[in-house]
Design a protein around this motif. Sequence first.
Motif, PDB file in Angstrom:
ATOM      1  N   ASN A  63       1.829   6.747  -7.042  1.00 23.21           N
ATOM      2  CA  ASN A  63       0.553   7.117  -7.652  1.00 23.21           C
ATOM      3  C   ASN A  63       0.681   8.461  -8.387  1.00 23.21           C
ATOM      4  OD1 ASN A  63      -2.059   7.718  -8.312  1.00 23.21           O
ATOM      5  ND2 ASN A  63      -2.868   7.465  -6.245  1.00 23.21           N
ATOM      6  N   SER A 123       0.820  -1.207   0.000  1.00 25.40           N
ATOM      7  CA  SER A 123       0.000   0.000   0.000  1.00 25.40           C
ATOM      8  C   SER A 123       0.857   1.260   0.000  1.00 25.40           C
ATOM      9  CB  SER A 123      -0.923   0.022   1.216  1.00 25.40           C
ATOM     10  OG  SER A 123      -1.799  -1.065   1.174  1.00 25.40           O
ATOM     11  N   THR A 124       1.937   1.254   0.752  1.00 20.06           N
ATOM     12  CA  THR A 124       2.839   2.408   0.801  1.00 20.06           C
ATOM     13  C   THR A 124       3.490   2.655  -0.552  1.00 20.06           C
ATOM     14  OG1 THR A 124       3.277   1.972   3.137  1.00 20.06           O
ATOM     15  CG2 THR A 124       4.840   3.392   1.978  1.00 20.06           C
ATOM     16  N   ARG A 133      -1.242  11.475  -6.940  1.00 25.10           N
ATOM     17  CA  ARG A 133      -0.592  12.092  -5.788  1.00 25.10           C
ATOM     18  C   ARG A 133       0.526  13.011  -6.248  1.00 25.10           C
ATOM     19  NH1 ARG A 133       3.750  12.070  -2.756  1.00 25.10           N
ATOM     20  NH2 ARG A 133       4.761  10.522  -4.034  1.00 25.10           N
ATOM     21  N   LYS A 180       2.339   1.715  -3.521  1.00 26.70           N
ATOM     22  CA  LYS A 180       1.295   2.184  -4.440  1.00 26.70           C
ATOM     23  C   LYS A 180       0.991   3.664  -4.210  1.00 26.70           C
ATOM     24  CE  LYS A 180      -1.201   0.031  -6.881  1.00 26.70           C
ATOM     25  NZ  LYS A 180      -1.211  -0.082  -8.323  1.00 26.70           N
ATOM     26  N   TYR A 181       0.961   4.081  -2.958  1.00 27.53           N
ATOM     27  CA  TYR A 181       0.678   5.470  -2.631  1.00 27.53           C
ATOM     28  C   TYR A 181       1.797   6.396  -3.130  1.00 27.53           C
ATOM     29  CZ  TYR A 181       0.075   9.717   0.093  1.00 27.53           C
ATOM     30  OH  TYR A 181      -0.050  11.027   0.467  1.00 27.53           O
TER      31      TYR A 181
END
Length: 134
Positions: free
Chosen positions: A25, A18-19, A28, A21-22
């Motif tokens: 992104n 998840s980190t 972002r 991907k964040y």
Amino acid sequence: MWLIRLLLFALIIFLIYSTIKYVINPKRKLELAHDQKKYFFFDDQNNVRRNFLITYKGVLFEGEKYLGTTENSFDVVSIFIWPHSVSALKGLVSEDFLFIEQKVLANYPNAKIDWKSPVKEFMQKSKGKNSSFE
């Protein structure tokens, strides 16, 4: 006991995933560039139906692509660009809009770029002033 370890390991893997991907992104990155008043071009070139977003000097622009025919293929032939907030345009000059046009044309060389109001009128006035000095 093994089940708890397995669940904990899965949770750690999920958090790492998840980190990552964040961090990578592009949406972002667009928001970060917008906050820092930098240039960023966010687009899915494989999807003509999806509009692109550009941030430049703290102003967010959206561009709508239209598919058409060129001499030997189907390609994006027309693009309309407009600002999300007209009040954010304060301080921009015609060279800024020309810079944006150059960046868009680098990605879509066969496209004709049209601006929506009020940028369209501003660019027409700027071109009129430049041609009167020649």
